[in-house]
Design a protein around this motif. Structure first.
Motif, PDB file in Angstrom:
ATOM      1  N   VAL A 379       0.850  -1.196   0.000  1.00  0.00           N
ATOM      2  CA  VAL A 379       0.000   0.000   0.000  1.00  0.00           C
ATOM      3  C   VAL A 379       0.887   1.248   0.000  1.00  0.00           C
ATOM      4  N   ILE A 380       0.563   2.202  -0.888  1.00  0.00           N
ATOM      5  CA  ILE A 380       1.339   3.438  -0.968  1.00  0.00           C
ATOM      6  C   ILE A 380       0.974   4.337   0.215  1.00  0.00           C
ATOM      7  N   ASP A 381       1.990   4.856   0.891  1.00  0.00           N
ATOM      8  CA  ASP A 381       1.792   5.818   1.973  1.00  0.00           C
ATOM      9  C   ASP A 381       1.504   7.177   1.330  1.00  0.00           C
ATOM     10  N   GLU A 382       0.235   7.544   1.228  1.00  0.00           N
ATOM     11  CA  GLU A 382      -0.161   8.746   0.482  1.00  0.00           C
ATOM     12  C   GLU A 382       0.386  10.026   1.113  1.00  0.00           C
ATOM     13  N   LEU A 383       0.434  10.086   2.431  1.00  0.00           N
ATOM     14  CA  LEU A 383       0.964  11.288   3.088  1.00  0.00           C
ATOM     15  C   LEU A 383       2.444  11.463   2.771  1.00  0.00           C
ATOM     16  N   GLU A 384       3.185  10.359   2.772  1.00  0.00           N
ATOM     17  CA  GLU A 384       4.609  10.422   2.431  1.00  0.00           C
ATOM     18  C   GLU A 384       4.792  10.798   0.964  1.00  0.00           C
ATOM     19  N   GLU A 385       3.910  10.263   0.106  1.00  0.00           N
ATOM     20  CA  GLU A 385       3.974  10.573  -1.327  1.00  0.00           C
ATOM     21  C   GLU A 385       3.760  12.073  -1.556  1.00  0.00           C
ATOM     22  N   ILE A 386       2.785  12.649  -0.887  1.00  0.00           N
ATOM     23  CA  ILE A 386       2.523  14.088  -1.005  1.00  0.00           C
ATOM     24  C   ILE A 386       3.723  14.884  -0.507  1.00  0.00           C
ATOM     25  N   ALA A 387       4.311  14.451   0.616  1.00  0.00           N
ATOM     26  CA  ALA A 387       5.453  15.162   1.193  1.00  0.00           C
ATOM     27  C   ALA A 387       6.641  15.158   0.234  1.00  0.00           C
ATOM     28  N   VAL A 388       6.893  13.998  -0.402  1.00  0.00           N
ATOM     29  CA  VAL A 388       7.993  13.900  -1.376  1.00  0.00           C
ATOM     30  C   VAL A 388       7.754  14.856  -2.541  1.00  0.00           C
ATOM     31  N   ALA A 389       6.537  14.830  -3.089  1.00  0.00           N
ATOM     32  CA  ALA A 389       6.215  15.690  -4.233  1.00  0.00           C
ATOM     33  C   ALA A 389       6.322  17.162  -3.867  1.00  0.00           C
ATOM     34  N   GLN A 390       5.828  17.528  -2.694  1.00  0.00           N
ATOM     35  CA  GLN A 390       5.891  18.932  -2.261  1.00  0.00           C
ATOM     36  C   GLN A 390       7.332  19.379  -2.047  1.00  0.00           C
ATOM     37  N   ASN A 391       8.160  18.476  -1.569  1.00  0.00           N
ATOM     38  CA  ASN A 391       9.574  18.804  -1.363  1.00  0.00           C
ATOM     39  C   ASN A 391      10.256  19.115  -2.693  1.00  0.00           C
ATOM     40  N   PHE A 392       9.986  18.282  -3.717  1.00  0.00           N
ATOM     41  CA  PHE A 392      10.558  18.540  -5.036  1.00  0.00           C
ATOM     42  C   PHE A 392       9.956  19.796  -5.671  1.00  0.00           C
ATOM     43  N   VAL A 418       9.172  18.812 -13.596  1.00  0.00           N
ATOM     44  CA  VAL A 418       8.553  17.602 -13.053  1.00  0.00           C
ATOM     45  C   VAL A 418       9.323  16.370 -13.524  1.00  0.00           C
ATOM     46  N   LEU A 419       9.731  16.370 -14.799  1.00  0.00           N
ATOM     47  CA  LEU A 419      10.513  15.251 -15.329  1.00  0.00           C
ATOM     48  C   LEU A 419      11.836  15.111 -14.574  1.00  0.00           C
ATOM     49  N   VAL A 420      12.488  16.244 -14.307  1.00  0.00           N
ATOM     50  CA  VAL A 420      13.746  16.215 -13.548  1.00  0.00           C
ATOM     51  C   VAL A 420      13.500  15.693 -12.134  1.00  0.00           C
ATOM     52  N   ALA A 421      12.423  16.154 -11.500  1.00  0.00           N
ATOM     53  CA  ALA A 421      12.085  15.694 -10.151  1.00  0.00           C
ATOM     54  C   ALA A 421      11.858  14.188 -10.130  1.00  0.00           C
ATOM     55  N   LYS A 422      11.146  13.695 -11.136  1.00  0.00           N
ATOM     56  CA  LYS A 422      10.897  12.255 -11.260  1.00  0.00           C
ATOM     57  C   LYS A 422      12.221  11.491 -11.308  1.00  0.00           C
ATOM     58  N   GLY A 423      13.176  12.046 -12.057  1.00  0.00           N
ATOM     59  CA  GLY A 423      14.486  11.406 -12.147  1.00  0.00           C
ATOM     60  C   GLY A 423      15.268  11.483 -10.849  1.00  0.00           C
ATOM     61  N   LEU A 424      15.247  12.635 -10.206  1.00  0.00           N
ATOM     62  CA  LEU A 424      16.029  12.818  -8.978  1.00  0.00           C
ATOM     63  C   LEU A 424      15.515  11.953  -7.836  1.00  0.00           C
ATOM     64  N   PHE A 425      14.252  11.559  -7.907  1.00  0.00           N
ATOM     65  CA  PHE A 425      13.685  10.749  -6.819  1.00  0.00           C
ATOM     66  C   PHE A 425      14.346   9.369  -6.723  1.00  0.00           C
ATOM     67  N   VAL A 426      15.026   8.928  -7.794  1.00  0.00           N
ATOM     68  CA  VAL A 426      15.743   7.649  -7.713  1.00  0.00           C
ATOM     69  C   VAL A 426      17.168   7.851  -7.206  1.00  0.00           C
ATOM     70  N   GLU A 427      17.525   9.099  -6.856  1.00  0.00           N
ATOM     71  CA  GLU A 427      18.823   9.459  -6.279  1.00  0.00           C
ATOM     72  C   GLU A 427      19.992   9.006  -7.160  1.00  0.00           C
ATOM     73  N   PRO A 428      20.051   9.489  -8.402  1.00  0.00           N
ATOM     74  CA  PRO A 428      21.110   9.057  -9.316  1.00  0.00           C
ATOM     75  C   PRO A 428      22.450   9.717  -9.001  1.00  0.00           C
ATOM     76  N   GLU A 429      23.518   9.069  -9.441  1.00  0.00           N
ATOM     77  CA  GLU A 429      24.855   9.667  -9.367  1.00  0.00           C
ATOM     78  C   GLU A 429      25.282  10.192 -10.735  1.00  0.00           C
ATOM     79  N   VAL A 430      24.787   9.541 -11.793  1.00  0.00           N
ATOM     80  CA  VAL A 430      25.075   9.967 -13.167  1.00  0.00           C
ATOM     81  C   VAL A 430      23.748  10.312 -13.840  1.00  0.00           C
ATOM     82  N   ILE A 431      23.675  11.502 -14.441  1.00  0.00           N
ATOM     83  CA  ILE A 431      22.440  11.931 -15.105  1.00  0.00           C
ATOM     84  C   ILE A 431      22.749  12.282 -16.558  1.00  0.00           C
TER      85      ILE A 431
END
Length: 507
Positions: A379-392, A418-431
């Motif tokens: 189950v997705i933690d919706e409050l955490e999901e909102i917090a992550v999105a708001q942070n980005f 938004v596309l960049v945020a989507k990418g950064l959420f996987v915490e990449p080292e090389v972009i």
């Protein structure tokens, strides 16, 4: 100058109670190229959709005058009958239909109840000749044409309705420099033939090449009008009105020096198209260091995007040879998910088709890349999901009322964030960033450039693929140049200039 051919007077427009146009006034004179500019979200396309009947009378306030007479359009057909044709940024050809079928779609030539196919083919040939598209077969399918050819078919389709006014919304956004020059030359010829052109564009150099007059919108308001025949207009003057401030240096200076630590190394990398057996990339060697922005430049067909995609798990299943090393460790990716696990990320040049789900919300797009970190017992933690999105949203300055709005409602620059945020959420080292500012205005470009600099300062290794040479020169610590699938040159950022880079690009 005489009287305006078209005037929009005190136009207001709202969507779901949110006002996007505020008392906009806009005028165009006969037989001129009038350019409409402004940041993404300024209201340019909305204004032109009112003029072309996409948004019918009753859905906006204000008045449309043609040759001084008030008109009311309740549909696109009404505006076409008044001599106005629009070509939208997203091309609207039906892929499986032929060129002639697309040109006369909804406007068929008939003999009695039967479509006169031969007459449509003959007329299509004439129209294609008029738009310098003689090499296009009227019986070819639209899906088999290049983007530049599809653009010419769209213009031929518009001209088949004998318009007085032709509106083009960002017609060069997906074209190469040469293709753009050819299209601008065509627009000048159409003007000489008596067609009035309204051109929406964020490419200010192109605007200044063709504009007889310019209107600038900012935040849904008319803020400037220039008569280019009477006054000197340059990019800085337009930018100042577009963004409400002067941008003296579009490219932010480096925030830190790159490390000597090599994060990604590619050795003897080759890519073959399995359908044709042709080499798309041949024996490429490159390195990207921690905190370094490495530019990758080449002309159309050089192999830049194919290189980026093949490194990112090879989603198009090319035949690939060579080695990738991340932090000194040899790695092998069977699919993009493998690359992401090793902290390598590719952000596509086509955000609308391949990068984002436009009907989904900002929140859903951002978190989609790494949902497992937000999932507890399936189950997705919706409050955490909102917090992550708001942070980005806060970190990247995504302009949206909240993270639950659909991505389709955002401007191009904010969609890109938004596309960049989507990418950064996987915490990449090389972009790997492929055309990160395609289709965005100058203000949004500056914000994206600042973000790229910030990511480098945080230690990300960045491979920047771009067809815009000033962008490559303005941001890169080091530059690789590609031609015909090969690396033909490597330059340090401070020794590179346009002449040197282009000399390697045409080898």
């Amino acid at each position: 100058m005489g009287a305006p051919l078209i005037e929009l007077v005190n136009v207001n427009k709202s969507f779901s109670g949110v006002q996007v146009l505020f008392n906009v006034n806009f005028r165009v004179y006969p037989k001129e190229i009038h350019c409409l500019v402004g940041e993404n979200g300024a209201g340019k396309s909305t204004l032109m959709k009112i003029l072309s009947g996409v948004y019918p009378y009753g859905e906006y306030e204000g008045e449309i005058l043609i040759e001084g007479n008030p008109v009311r359009f309740f549909s696109i057909k009404d505006s076409e009958r008044a001599g106005i044709s629009i070509i939208h940024q997203e091309l609207s050809l039906v892929p499986e239909m032929t060129v002639y079928e697309n040109v006369f779609l909804g406007n068929e030539i008939r003999k009695g109840a039967v479509v006169d196919v031969m007459e449509e083919i003959v007329r299509t040939k004439e129209l294609l000749k008029k738009v310098k598209g003689e090499e296009i077969s009227p019986t070819a399918k639209a899906k088999d044409l290049s983007v530049s050819m599809q653009q010419l078919v769209e213009i031929a389709k518009a001209l088949s309705k004998n318009p007085k006014v032709l509106i083009l919304d960002e017609p060069t956004s997906a074209l190469s420099e040469t293709e753009s020059e050819n299209l601008l030359s065509l627009l000048k010829e159409l003007k000489e033939q008596g067609v009035t052109i309204i051109l929406i564009s964020h490419r200010l150099k192109e605007v200044l090449k063709v504009a007889d007059s310019i209107t600038v919108l900012r935040d849904g308001r008319t803020v400037a009008y220039f008569d280019c025949k009477k006054e000197e207009v340059d990019e800085q003057k337009i930018i100042k009105h577009m963004v409400g401030r002067e941008i003296t240096n579009l490219y932010p200076p480096p925030l830190s020096k790159p490390s000597d630590e090599v994060v990604m190394e590619v050795k003897n990398w080759s890519v073959v198209d399995p359908k044709t057996g042709r080499y798309l990339v041949k024996d490429v060697n490159l390195k990207v260091r921690k905190g370094e922005i490495v530019g990758l430049f080449g002309l159309v067909g050089a192999g830049r995007t194919e290189l980026g995609l093949s490194l990112f798990g090879n989603p198009y299943r090319y035949f690939v040879q060579g080695e990738i090393f991340l932090n000194g460790q040899r790695v092998h990716f069977r699919k993009p998910a493998d690359a992401i696990r090793y902290k390598l990320l590719y952000l596509t040049e086509d955000r609308k088709q391949k990068g984002l789900i436009l009907i989904n919300t900002v929140k859903e797009n951002i978190t989609l890349s790494n949902l497992k970190t937000l999932t507890k017992q399936m189950v997705i933690d919706e409050l955490e999901e909102i917090a992550v999105a708001q942070n980005f949203q806060k970190k990247l300055g995504i302009k949206a009322r909240h993270v639950e709005v659909k991505v389709s409602t955002l401007s191009g620059g904010n969609q890109q964030k938004v596309l960049v945020a989507k990418g950064l959420f996987v915490e990449p080292e090389v972009i790997i960033l492929d055309e990160p500012t395609r289709g965005v205005d100058v203000g949004a470009k500056y914000e994206i450039y600042t973000l790229i600099r910030q990511l480098a300062m945080e230690g990300k290794a960045i491979l920047l693929i771009s067809s815009e040479l000033p962008e490559i020169l303005g941001l890169s610590d080091r530059i690789y140049v590609m031609s015909k699938g090969r690396i033909t040159g490597e330059l340090k950022g401070d020794e590179a200039n346009q002449e040197k880079v282009m000399a390697y690009a045409v080898i």
